[in-house]
Motif scaffolding. Structure first.
Motif, short mmCIF file in Angstrom:
data_model
loop_
_atom_site.label_atom_id
_atom_site.label_comp_id
_atom_site.label_asym_id
_atom_site.label_seq_id
_atom_site.Cartn_x
_atom_site.Cartn_y
_atom_site.Cartn_z
N GLU A 94 8.67 -13.86 -5.83
CA GLU A 94 7.93 -13.07 -7.00
C GLU A 94 8.00 -11.36 -6.30
N ALA A 95 7.60 -10.30 -6.50
CA ALA A 95 8.10 -9.17 -6.29
C ALA A 95 6.46 -8.72 -6.64
N PHE A 96 6.03 -7.73 -5.73
CA PHE A 96 4.55 -7.17 -5.65
C PHE A 96 4.89 -5.47 -5.57
N PHE A 97 3.91 -5.54 -5.98
CA PHE A 97 4.31 -4.07 -6.21
C PHE A 97 2.73 -2.48 -6.46
N GLY A 98 2.98 -1.65 -5.14
CA GLY A 98 2.56 -0.20 -5.10
C GLY A 98 1.43 -0.51 -6.25
N GLN A 99 0.67 0.42 -6.42
CA GLN A 99 -0.27 1.31 -7.53
C GLN A 99 0.63 2.48 -8.03
N GLY A 100 1.33 3.18 -6.58
CA GLY A 100 2.43 3.94 -7.82
C GLY A 100 1.65 5.10 -6.46
N THR A 101 2.72 6.62 -6.13
CA THR A 101 2.17 7.68 -6.33
C THR A 101 2.69 8.50 -7.43
N ARG A 102 1.85 9.46 -7.90
CA ARG A 102 2.04 9.85 -9.19
C ARG A 102 2.54 11.58 -8.60
N LEU A 103 3.80 12.24 -8.40
CA LEU A 103 4.19 13.44 -7.44
C LEU A 103 4.43 14.50 -8.78
N THR A 104 4.13 15.46 -8.36
CA THR A 104 4.32 16.43 -9.42
C THR A 104 5.00 17.55 -8.09
N VAL A 105 6.25 18.25 -9.12
CA VAL A 105 7.05 19.68 -8.00
C VAL A 105 6.94 20.57 -9.07
N VAL A 106 6.87 21.15 -8.66
CA VAL A 106 6.17 22.80 -9.39
C VAL A 106 7.53 23.88 -9.04
N THR A 124 0.71 -1.15 0.00
CA THR A 124 -0.03 0.42 -0.03
C THR A 124 1.09 1.00 0.03
N GLN A 125 0.45 1.96 -1.37
CA GLN A 125 1.19 3.76 -1.16
C GLN A 125 -0.04 4.82 -1.11
N THR A 126 0.82 5.41 -0.28
CA THR A 126 0.55 6.82 0.32
C THR A 126 1.03 8.00 -0.09
N PRO A 127 0.57 8.91 -0.43
CA PRO A 127 -0.77 9.39 -1.24
C PRO A 127 -0.83 8.60 -2.45
N LYS A 128 -1.92 8.68 -3.60
CA LYS A 128 -1.37 8.04 -4.41
C LYS A 128 -1.18 9.21 -5.52
N PHE A 129 -1.54 10.82 -5.28
CA PHE A 129 -1.14 11.76 -6.03
C PHE A 129 -1.00 13.21 -4.82
N GLN A 130 0.28 14.20 -5.71
CA GLN A 130 0.88 15.20 -4.26
C GLN A 130 1.42 15.61 -5.31
N VAL A 131 1.47 17.23 -5.27
CA VAL A 131 1.79 18.39 -5.36
C VAL A 131 3.19 18.98 -4.85
N LEU A 132 3.88 18.81 -5.12
CA LEU A 132 5.06 20.21 -4.29
C LEU A 132 5.49 20.98 -5.08
N LYS A 133 5.26 21.87 -3.49
CA LYS A 133 7.08 23.20 -4.28
C LYS A 133 7.90 23.06 -5.04
N THR A 134 8.67 23.72 -4.99
CA THR A 134 10.72 23.63 -5.14
C THR A 134 10.73 24.38 -4.10
N GLY A 135 11.30 22.69 -3.06
CA GLY A 135 11.62 22.83 -1.76
C GLY A 135 11.43 22.98 -0.32
N GLN A 136 10.36 22.13 -0.85
CA GLN A 136 9.57 21.54 0.22
C GLN A 136 9.47 20.11 0.36
#
Lengths: 114, 114
Positions: free
Chosen positions: A102-114, A5-17
């Motif tokens: 076997e390797a099991f993968f989480g669903q991923g976290t999509r990170l955007t840094v602006v 289980t991965q959290t969060p699924k989506f995240q937007v950060l500002k540069t430096g955070q």
């Protein structure tokens, strides 16, 4: 059985955070790892752990920290986010380093840094 | 260093067409080889694997044979379905067969049209 289980699924950060991507598995797996997935690059290993208290660097470790205080959890920390860290992050686990596990993968976290 | 090269996509096929996705590798020693599949919005799942030369991995109608003489592990399916639309990753293991520390190809996106 939740698997990885991965959290969060989506995240937007500002540069430096800073932020921590969480990863938890409930399969009692020894081995856990973090990958990043970028367009046209496949998946690249960031850090991995062969057990609680043991971590090591992968192919692209710069800008990331990890720790493994328990078997279940393997958080990935970004201390000062940069636009180059915009990516999709996958956590994976496997029972051990032995063959055919076997390797099991989480669903991923999509990170955007602006 | 170790590496995996996959044919570039995207690949677009009609339903029931024959599929081949080429994969070649460079590695020291005798790596294990894997195909993973990533459906839209999900993490990676193991599709099939082969741990030694001439082994054939198979699952869900997909097959791949570990060819040491040509350092290849091409993925094939005789008749694709719309539900096979996904991104396919070829990978090798650096740790004596464990899937915990994998080197991935860049991925091949497959779209199957009805």
């Amino acid at each position: 059985n939740a698997g990885v289980t991965q959290t969060p699924k989506f995240q937007v950060l500002k540069t430096g955070q800073s932020m921590t991507l969480q990863c938890a598995q409930d399969m009692n797996h020894e081995y856990m790892s973090w990958y990043r997935q970028d367009p046209g690059m496949g998946l690249r290993l960031i850090h991995y752990s062969v057990g609680a208290g043991i971590t090591d660097q992968g192919e692209v470790p710069n800008g990331y920290n990890v720790s493994r205080s328990t078997t279940e959890d393997f958080p990935l920390r970004l201390l000062s986010a940069a636009p180059s860290q915009t990516s999709v992050y996958f956590c994976a686990s496997s029972y051990s380093l032995h063959m055919n596990t076997e390797a099991f993968f989480g669903q991923g976290t999509r990170l955007t840094v602006v | 260093g170790d590496s995996v090269t996959q044919m570039e996509g995207p690949v677009t096929l009609s339903e029931e067409a024959f599929l081949t996705i080429n994969c070649t590798y460079t590695a020291t020693g005798y790596p294990s080889l894997f195909w993973y599949v990533q459906y839209p919005g999900e993490g990676l799942q193991l599709l099939l694997k082969a741990t030694k030369a001439d082994d054939k991995g198979s699952n869900k109608g997909f097959e791949a044979t570990y060819r040491k003489e040509t350092t290849s592990f091409h993925l094939e399916k005789g008749s694709v379905q719309v539900s096979d639309s996904a991104v396919y990753f070829c990978a090798l293991s650096r740790d004596g067969g464990s899937q915990g520390n994998l080197i991935f190809g860049k991925g091949t996106k497959l779209s199957v049209k009805p």
